[in-house]
Design a protein around this motif. Structure first.
Motif, PDB file in Angstrom:
ATOM      1  N   LEU A 270       0.827  -1.205   0.000  1.00 17.33           N
ATOM      2  CA  LEU A 270       0.000   0.000   0.000  1.00 17.33           C
ATOM      3  C   LEU A 270       0.869   1.266   0.000  1.00 17.33           C
ATOM      4  O   LEU A 270       0.863   2.047   0.943  1.00 17.33           O
ATOM      5  CB  LEU A 270      -0.929  -0.014   1.214  1.00 17.33           C
ATOM      6  CG  LEU A 270      -1.944  -1.165   1.218  1.00 17.33           C
ATOM      7  CD1 LEU A 270      -2.706  -1.201   2.536  1.00 17.33           C
ATOM      8  CD2 LEU A 270      -2.910  -1.037   0.039  1.00 17.33           C
ATOM      9  N   GLY A 271       1.608   1.443  -1.097  1.00 11.86           N
ATOM     10  CA  GLY A 271       2.396   2.653  -1.287  1.00 11.86           C
ATOM     11  C   GLY A 271       1.703   3.579  -2.258  1.00 11.86           C
ATOM     12  O   GLY A 271       0.473   3.598  -2.346  1.00 11.86           O
ATOM     13  N   LEU A 272       2.483   4.339  -3.009  1.00 10.25           N
ATOM     14  CA  LEU A 272       1.921   5.273  -3.984  1.00 10.25           C
ATOM     15  C   LEU A 272       1.023   4.570  -4.992  1.00 10.25           C
ATOM     16  O   LEU A 272      -0.135   4.946  -5.185  1.00 10.25           O
ATOM     17  CB  LEU A 272       3.042   6.012  -4.714  1.00 10.25           C
ATOM     18  CG  LEU A 272       2.630   6.776  -5.986  1.00 10.25           C
ATOM     19  CD1 LEU A 272       1.697   7.918  -5.651  1.00 10.25           C
ATOM     20  CD2 LEU A 272       3.855   7.284  -6.731  1.00 10.25           C
ATOM     21  N   ILE A 273       1.559   3.527  -5.655  1.00  7.91           N
ATOM     22  CA  ILE A 273       0.789   2.838  -6.691  1.00  7.91           C
ATOM     23  C   ILE A 273      -0.351   2.032  -6.089  1.00  7.91           C
ATOM     24  O   ILE A 273      -1.501   2.121  -6.541  1.00  7.91           O
ATOM     25  CB  ILE A 273       1.706   1.925  -7.537  1.00  7.91           C
ATOM     26  CG1 ILE A 273       2.786   2.759  -8.235  1.00  7.91           C
ATOM     27  CG2 ILE A 273       0.880   1.168  -8.580  1.00  7.91           C
ATOM     28  CD1 ILE A 273       2.247   3.802  -9.190  1.00  7.91           C
ATOM     29  N   GLY A 274      -0.053   1.232  -5.071  1.00  4.14           N
ATOM     30  CA  GLY A 274      -1.092   0.423  -4.455  1.00  4.14           C
ATOM     31  C   GLY A 274      -2.198   1.272  -3.859  1.00  4.14           C
ATOM     32  O   GLY A 274      -3.390   0.961  -4.014  1.00  4.14           O
ATOM     33  N   GLY A 275      -1.825   2.347  -3.177  1.00  2.51           N
ATOM     34  CA  GLY A 275      -2.822   3.230  -2.592  1.00  2.51           C
ATOM     35  C   GLY A 275      -3.664   3.929  -3.644  1.00  2.51           C
ATOM     36  O   GLY A 275      -4.881   4.073  -3.493  1.00  2.51           O
ATOM     37  N   SER A 276      -3.033   4.368  -4.725  1.00  2.00           N
ATOM     38  CA  SER A 276      -3.763   5.039  -5.803  1.00  2.00           C
ATOM     39  C   SER A 276      -4.713   4.066  -6.502  1.00  2.00           C
ATOM     40  O   SER A 276      -5.843   4.432  -6.858  1.00  2.00           O
ATOM     41  CB  SER A 276      -2.777   5.642  -6.808  1.00  2.00           C
ATOM     42  OG  SER A 276      -1.970   6.634  -6.202  1.00  2.00           O
ATOM     43  N   LEU A 277      -4.253   2.832  -6.712  1.00  2.00           N
ATOM     44  CA  LEU A 277      -5.144   1.813  -7.259  1.00  2.00           C
ATOM     45  C   LEU A 277      -6.355   1.631  -6.363  1.00  2.00           C
ATOM     46  O   LEU A 277      -7.497   1.551  -6.826  1.00  2.00           O
ATOM     47  CB  LEU A 277      -4.405   0.481  -7.392  1.00  2.00           C
ATOM     48  CG  LEU A 277      -3.546   0.252  -8.632  1.00  2.00           C
ATOM     49  CD1 LEU A 277      -2.722  -1.021  -8.476  1.00  2.00           C
ATOM     50  CD2 LEU A 277      -4.416   0.163  -9.885  1.00  2.00           C
ATOM     51  N   GLY A 278      -6.103   1.563  -5.064  1.00  2.00           N
ATOM     52  CA  GLY A 278      -7.192   1.364  -4.123  1.00  2.00           C
ATOM     53  C   GLY A 278      -8.219   2.476  -4.167  1.00  2.00           C
ATOM     54  O   GLY A 278      -9.438   2.222  -4.170  1.00  2.00           O
ATOM     55  N   LEU A 279      -7.763   3.715  -4.209  1.00  4.49           N
ATOM     56  CA  LEU A 279      -8.686   4.845  -4.262  1.00  4.49           C
ATOM     57  C   LEU A 279      -9.605   4.757  -5.479  1.00  4.49           C
ATOM     58  O   LEU A 279     -10.829   4.933  -5.373  1.00  4.49           O
ATOM     59  CB  LEU A 279      -7.898   6.161  -4.296  1.00  4.49           C
ATOM     60  CG  LEU A 279      -7.173   6.560  -3.007  1.00  4.49           C
ATOM     61  CD1 LEU A 279      -6.265   7.751  -3.268  1.00  4.49           C
ATOM     62  CD2 LEU A 279      -8.168   6.882  -1.899  1.00  4.49           C
ATOM     63  N   ASP A 280      -9.014   4.475  -6.640  1.00  7.80           N
ATOM     64  CA  ASP A 280      -9.813   4.402  -7.862  1.00  7.80           C
ATOM     65  C   ASP A 280     -10.687   3.148  -7.913  1.00  7.80           C
ATOM     66  O   ASP A 280     -11.841   3.199  -8.353  1.00  7.80           O
ATOM     67  CB  ASP A 280      -8.899   4.450  -9.091  1.00  7.80           C
ATOM     68  CG  ASP A 280      -8.314   5.837  -9.337  1.00  7.80           C
ATOM     69  OD1 ASP A 280      -8.770   6.798  -8.685  1.00  7.80           O
ATOM     70  OD2 ASP A 280      -7.402   5.958 -10.154  1.00  7.80           O
ATOM     71  N   LEU A 281     -10.139   2.020  -7.479  1.00  5.04           N
ATOM     72  CA  LEU A 281     -10.895   0.771  -7.537  1.00  5.04           C
ATOM     73  C   LEU A 281     -12.090   0.797  -6.594  1.00  5.04           C
ATOM     74  O   LEU A 281     -13.153   0.257  -6.918  1.00  5.04           O
ATOM     75  CB  LEU A 281      -9.979  -0.412  -7.220  1.00  5.04           C
ATOM     76  CG  LEU A 281      -8.933  -0.728  -8.295  1.00  5.04           C
ATOM     77  CD1 LEU A 281      -7.934  -1.764  -7.796  1.00  5.04           C
ATOM     78  CD2 LEU A 281      -9.608  -1.210  -9.572  1.00  5.04           C
ATOM     79  N   ARG A 282     -11.936   1.406  -5.441  1.00  4.35           N
ATOM     80  CA  ARG A 282     -13.088   1.532  -4.540  1.00  4.35           C
ATOM     81  C   ARG A 282     -14.182   2.371  -5.195  1.00  4.35           C
ATOM     82  O   ARG A 282     -15.374   2.075  -5.069  1.00  4.35           O
ATOM     83  CB  ARG A 282     -12.673   2.170  -3.215  1.00  4.35           C
ATOM     84  CG  ARG A 282     -11.932   1.221  -2.287  1.00  4.35           C
ATOM     85  CD  ARG A 282     -11.907   1.740  -0.857  1.00  4.35           C
ATOM     86  NE  ARG A 282     -13.196   1.625  -0.218  1.00  4.35           N
ATOM     87  CZ  ARG A 282     -13.826   2.617   0.409  1.00  4.35           C
ATOM     88  NH1 ARG A 282     -13.295   3.821   0.444  1.00  4.35           N
ATOM     89  NH2 ARG A 282     -14.999   2.425   0.973  1.00  4.35           N
ATOM     90  N   SER A 283     -13.754   3.416  -5.899  1.00  2.31           N
ATOM     91  CA  SER A 283     -14.722   4.246  -6.608  1.00  2.31           C
ATOM     92  C   SER A 283     -15.442   3.438  -7.677  1.00  2.31           C
ATOM     93  O   SER A 283     -16.663   3.528  -7.838  1.00  2.31           O
ATOM     94  CB  SER A 283     -14.013   5.444  -7.236  1.00  2.31           C
ATOM     95  OG  SER A 283     -14.905   6.234  -8.000  1.00  2.31           O
ATOM     96  N   LEU A 284     -14.689   2.612  -8.390  1.00  4.98           N
ATOM     97  CA  LEU A 284     -15.273   1.768  -9.431  1.00  4.98           C
ATOM     98  C   LEU A 284     -16.234   0.743  -8.844  1.00  4.98           C
ATOM     99  O   LEU A 284     -17.337   0.531  -9.350  1.00  4.98           O
ATOM    100  CB  LEU A 284     -14.170   1.055 -10.209  1.00  4.98           C
ATOM    101  CG  LEU A 284     -13.326   1.913 -11.158  1.00  4.98           C
ATOM    102  CD1 LEU A 284     -12.107   1.139 -11.631  1.00  4.98           C
ATOM    103  CD2 LEU A 284     -14.158   2.368 -12.347  1.00  4.98           C
TER     104      LEU A 284
END
Length: 295
Positions: free
Chosen positions: A8-22
């Motif tokens: 859960l770094g920059l990439i993992g965290g950013s993926l999480g933010l967008d994927l939760r939205s999706l």
């Protein structure tokens, strides 16, 4: 679909933010498509409990744990650890994964990762979202980091087409520009436009620091503007990432550095000989050549 993120770094965290939205049906650039996502949760794993708590608090994941056993509930898992930890993480993860779960990674080098993981995990799809900033860690995560950025998928002859389709669909939903190629072609291409720039940019910063007159150096620090900012940005990034690029894509990086040195030698010779016509021809060619890059 439950989506897991390990790292859960920059990439993992950013993926999480967008994927939760999706997963919540909000979408980023297009309708969800019921065959790709139908509700579900984003599950995160980090080595540090504090990172898990921060990821939940900022909305990057629904649940987080320091244990890989959380990934048993995931239908798709993104491995977002540093390159050097991807293979060992997958080996530890396998005992927890659902047999039908799809596994993908975000490493900036693909051949060594694909060569190790593909034989032990059939549903593995190599991936590389080419997005990032000069910052790292969960607090650097941001929404829509991948919109308009290249996302490279590197399936092999043994990769199940249906697994590739799912990862491609997710990348499209993130708003990325999706490309598919072999792992080897990926590594040769990114050596030129990603790994070489890091080494060149780092060398620029180091060379500047060799100025012996401290007053001149202090003045340079004060006068540095957009030109130096742009050319030094990647050299001032995460040192661990730069080392991993060189270590795992060594042959291609060495070739690119060798060719770059030849280019520098040509410029140096033209200036030494006061051959301004040749230098102008060289810079005219590079001016025209830059327009071919999609950036």
């Amino acid at each position: 679909m439950n989506i897991g993120i390990v790292g859960l770094g920059l990439i993992g965290g950013s993926l999480g933010l967008d994927l939760r939205s999706l997963l919540e049906g909000e979408g980023l650039t297009e309708p969800l498509g019921e065959s790709v996502l139908q509700g579900g949760r984003v599950l995160g794993v980090s080595r540090r409990q504090s990172t898990c708590e921060r990821a939940i608090a900022m909305g990057a994941v629904d649940e987080a744990s320091c244990s890989l056993s959380l990934m048993a509930r995931a239908d798709l898992v993104f491995i977002c650890t540093p390159i050097g930890a991807i293979a060992s993480t997958v080996e530890q993860l396998l005992e927890h994964l659902n047999p039908h779960a799809i596994l993908t990674d975000v490493g900036s080098v693909k051949t060594p990762i694909v060569d190790i993981i593909s034989p032990i995990r059939r549903n593995f799809v190599g991936g590389h979202p080419m997005a990032g900033t000069a910052y790292s860690g969960i607090d650097a995560a941001q929404f829509k980091l991948f919109v308009g950025r290249p996302y490279v998928i590197t399936p092999t002859e043994t990769t199940p087409p249906e697994a590739t389709e799912v990862v491609v669909a997710i990348a499209n939903l993130l708003g990325a520009r999706v490309y598919q190629c072999s792992p080897m072609d990926h590594d040769r291409a990114v050596a030129w436009i990603s790994h070489l720039p890091v080494m060149v940019s780092a060398s620029l910063i180091a060379a500047t620091a060799t100025e012996e007159n401290q007053d001149i150096l202090d003045l340079a620090y004060q006068l540095a503007s957009s030109g130096f900012r742009d050319t030094s940005r990647v050299g001032g990034g995460n040192p661990e990432l730069g080392v991993m690029m060189a270590k795992y894509n060594r042959e291609a990086v060495l070739k690119s550095l060798s060719n770059y040195r030849e280019s520098l030698d040509k410029i140096t010779l033209a200036i030494q000989q006061e051959d301004w016509e040749t230098l102008e021809q060289y810079l005219t060619a590079t001016q025209q050549g830059r327009s071919r890059f999609n950036c």
